[in-house]
Write a protein that holds these residues in place. Structure first.
Motif, PDB file in Angstrom:
ATOM      1  N   ASP A 241      34.721  46.359  36.909  1.00 18.87           N
ATOM      2  CA  ASP A 241      36.074  46.061  37.389  1.00 18.87           C
ATOM      3  C   ASP A 241      36.031  44.928  38.399  1.00 18.87           C
ATOM      4  OD1 ASP A 241      37.871  47.997  36.129  1.00 18.87           O
ATOM      5  OD2 ASP A 241      36.681  49.508  37.181  1.00 18.87           O
ATOM      6  N   LEU A 242      37.041  44.062  38.350  1.00 21.95           N
ATOM      7  CA  LEU A 242      37.177  43.025  39.362  1.00 21.95           C
ATOM      8  C   LEU A 242      37.325  43.693  40.722  1.00 21.95           C
ATOM      9  CD1 LEU A 242      37.504  39.939  39.852  1.00 21.95           C
ATOM     10  CD2 LEU A 242      39.980  40.304  39.681  1.00 21.95           C
ATOM     11  N   ASP A 243      36.467  43.285  41.676  1.00 25.58           N
ATOM     12  CA  ASP A 243      36.425  43.961  42.965  1.00 25.58           C
ATOM     13  C   ASP A 243      36.933  43.082  44.108  1.00 25.58           C
ATOM     14  OD1 ASP A 243      35.445  46.455  44.353  1.00 25.58           O
ATOM     15  OD2 ASP A 243      34.231  44.970  45.430  1.00 25.58           O
ATOM     16  N   ALA A 244      36.750  41.754  44.000  1.00 21.38           N
ATOM     17  CA  ALA A 244      37.186  40.833  45.050  1.00 21.38           C
ATOM     18  C   ALA A 244      37.260  39.427  44.466  1.00 21.38           C
ATOM     19  CB  ALA A 244      36.230  40.870  46.239  1.00 21.38           C
ATOM     20  N   PHE A 245      38.091  38.579  45.075  1.00 18.11           N
ATOM     21  CA  PHE A 245      38.195  37.199  44.614  1.00 18.11           C
ATOM     22  C   PHE A 245      38.754  36.318  45.721  1.00 18.11           C
ATOM     23  CE2 PHE A 245      42.207  39.249  43.516  1.00 18.11           C
ATOM     24  CZ  PHE A 245      43.158  38.342  43.971  1.00 18.11           C
ATOM     25  N   LYS A 246      38.521  35.008  45.602  1.00 18.18           N
ATOM     26  CA  LYS A 246      39.117  34.019  46.495  1.00 18.18           C
ATOM     27  C   LYS A 246      39.045  32.645  45.824  1.00 18.18           C
ATOM     28  CE  LYS A 246      34.824  33.183  49.101  1.00 18.18           C
ATOM     29  NZ  LYS A 246      34.180  33.197  50.441  1.00 18.18           N
ATOM     30  N   GLY A 247      39.856  31.735  46.301  1.00 15.94           N
ATOM     31  CA  GLY A 247      39.818  30.363  45.827  1.00 15.94           C
ATOM     32  C   GLY A 247      40.322  30.142  44.421  1.00 15.94           C
ATOM     33  N   LEU A 248      41.214  31.014  43.910  1.00 15.92           N
ATOM     34  CA  LEU A 248      41.748  30.824  42.565  1.00 15.92           C
ATOM     35  C   LEU A 248      42.614  29.568  42.508  1.00 15.92           C
ATOM     36  CD1 LEU A 248      42.762  34.460  41.542  1.00 15.92           C
ATOM     37  CD2 LEU A 248      40.557  33.313  41.307  1.00 15.92           C
ATOM     38  N   ASN A 249      42.619  28.921  41.354  1.00 14.01           N
ATOM     39  CA  ASN A 249      43.382  27.686  41.185  1.00 14.01           C
ATOM     40  C   ASN A 249      44.864  27.942  40.939  1.00 14.01           C
ATOM     41  OD1 ASN A 249      41.890  25.383  41.626  1.00 14.01           O
ATOM     42  ND2 ASN A 249      42.233  24.573  39.575  1.00 14.01           N
ATOM     43  N   ASN A 250      45.203  29.159  40.521  1.00 18.44           N
ATOM     44  CA  ASN A 250      46.571  29.486  40.161  1.00 18.44           C
ATOM     45  C   ASN A 250      46.956  30.850  40.739  1.00 18.44           C
ATOM     46  OD1 ASN A 250      47.076  27.234  38.030  1.00 18.44           O
ATOM     47  ND2 ASN A 250      45.156  28.185  37.335  1.00 18.44           N
ATOM     48  N   PRO A 251      48.241  31.131  40.842  1.00 16.73           N
ATOM     49  CA  PRO A 251      48.673  32.450  41.331  1.00 16.73           C
ATOM     50  C   PRO A 251      48.145  33.567  40.424  1.00 16.73           C
ATOM     51  CG  PRO A 251      50.502  30.891  41.351  1.00 16.73           C
ATOM     52  CD  PRO A 251      49.394  30.213  40.618  1.00 16.73           C
ATOM     53  N   PHE A 252      47.738  34.655  41.044  1.00 12.55           N
ATOM     54  CA  PHE A 252      47.251  35.814  40.339  1.00 12.55           C
ATOM     55  C   PHE A 252      48.428  36.734  40.050  1.00 12.55           C
ATOM     56  CE2 PHE A 252      44.548  39.879  40.683  1.00 12.55           C
ATOM     57  CZ  PHE A 252      44.212  39.835  39.337  1.00 12.55           C
ATOM     58  N   LYS A 253      48.740  36.932  38.786  1.00 11.17           N
ATOM     59  CA  LYS A 253      49.945  37.684  38.417  1.00 11.17           C
ATOM     60  C   LYS A 253      49.713  39.185  38.556  1.00 11.17           C
ATOM     61  CE  LYS A 253      52.133  36.340  34.713  1.00 11.17           C
ATOM     62  NZ  LYS A 253      52.467  36.190  33.270  1.00 11.17           N
ATOM     63  N   ILE A 254      50.496  39.817  39.420  1.00 13.16           N
ATOM     64  CA  ILE A 254      50.439  41.259  39.620  1.00 13.16           C
ATOM     65  C   ILE A 254      51.847  41.809  39.572  1.00 13.16           C
ATOM     66  CG2 ILE A 254      49.774  43.131  41.187  1.00 13.16           C
ATOM     67  CD1 ILE A 254      47.734  41.250  42.415  1.00 13.16           C
ATOM     68  N   LYS A 255      52.052  42.906  38.838  1.00 14.97           N
ATOM     69  CA  LYS A 255      53.358  43.548  38.781  1.00 14.97           C
ATOM     70  C   LYS A 255      53.527  44.462  39.992  1.00 14.97           C
ATOM     71  CE  LYS A 255      54.354  43.494  33.841  1.00 14.97           C
ATOM     72  NZ  LYS A 255      54.754  44.316  32.674  1.00 14.97           N
ATOM     73  N   ILE A 256      54.674  44.358  40.634  1.00  8.64           N
ATOM     74  CA  ILE A 256      54.964  45.211  41.795  1.00  8.64           C
ATOM     75  C   ILE A 256      55.487  46.562  41.324  1.00  8.64           C
ATOM     76  CG2 ILE A 256      56.258  45.414  43.921  1.00  8.64           C
ATOM     77  CD1 ILE A 256      54.236  43.122  43.852  1.00  8.64           C
TER      78      ILE A 256
END
Length: 256
Positions: A241-256
């Motif tokens: 599972d994705l656990d952490a991230f930074k420095g993405l080039n684009n917005p990370f789409k998350i549903k609220i």
């Protein structure tokens, strides 16, 4: 367990299409947690840096995989994969593979000549080198991830459609085939993430139950990040599972 962890670390380097040519950039970093049932087996990280190869600016991608806790006590894994990628073509110029898996080690470096469709592989452990003929646009195991993130037309695929690329690994070129399953919202530590679902076709045998035992969930946005990976094994299953991230080039789409 050894083959499952190794394959999971490798398959973390597979992702797909972007709506533009900027799915990633220098400074991008993310980490995955790998678990076998309730056991936290280890982590894998990917990072994009800048580098110079023959006075030419390239992306320098560094991938690391390692076991932790009790998993490390029973089976130690310390893997390092590096790839130097041409910023214009997306093809690899050079790769590094240094692994230590329970005492099994490899120390290799590969040099691509894309104009002549060849790759020179230097094996430092055994003090030998070989040159291999490869198809045009052949990727290494790590560059495949970044090449496919900007690959055109995947967003237009229908369930059941597949894509095939040439990938050089372990001194041979293989056809790596990925089948699009559909779209699904999955719950993560970051929230509900709209995802595209793919199944890389893998060889059945002692590790995997069948050819389509591996499933990959990819963020359905312009980053095309692998969010979750699950493999059904001959005994149990392993998941990342994705656990952490930074420095993405684009917005990370998350549903609220």
């Amino acid at each position: 367990m050894k083959k499952a962890i190794l394959f999971m670390l490798l398959i973390l380097t597979v992702s797909f299409d972007s709506h533009n040519d900027d799915a990633y950039g220098v400074g991008e970093w993310f980490k995955f947690r790998i678990h076998y049932g309730f056991i936290n087996a280890g982590y894998a990280t990917l990072e994009v840096k800048d580098a110079l190869i023959n006075n030419k600016k390239v992306f320098h991608v560094v991938g690391k995989g390692y076991t932790t806790g009790m998993s490390r006590f029973f089976f130690k894994v310390d893997d390092l994969y590096e790839s130097y990628i041409d910023k214009n073509s997306g093809n690899p110029c050079q790769f590094v593979r240094k692994i230590n898996e329970g005492g099994y080690t490899k120390n290799q470096e590969g040099f691509f000549n894309q104009s002549s469709n060849r790759v020179l592989v230097k094996d430092y452990k055994h003090k030998k080198e070989n040159t291999f003929v490869i198809p045009k646009n052949t990727q290494d195991i790590l560059s495949s991830f970044y090449y496919l993130r900007n690959y055109p037309s995947i967003s237009k695929m229908n369930p059941g459609d597949s894509i095939v690329i040439d990938m050089f690994f372990d001194n041979e070129t293989t056809k790596f085939k990925l089948k699009f399953i559909g779209r699904e919202d999955i719950t993560t530590k970051f929230g509900v993430v709209p995802s595209m679902v793919f199944r890389p076709l893998v060889q059945s045998g002692r590790v995997f139950k069948e050819q389509e035992s591996l499933t990959v969930w990819i963020s359905d946005d312009s980053n095309r990040l692998p969010i979750r990976i699950k493999a059904d094994l001959a005994v149990g299953s392993i998941k990342a599972d994705l656990d952490a991230f930074k420095g993405l080039n684009n917005p990370f789409k998350i549903k609220i």
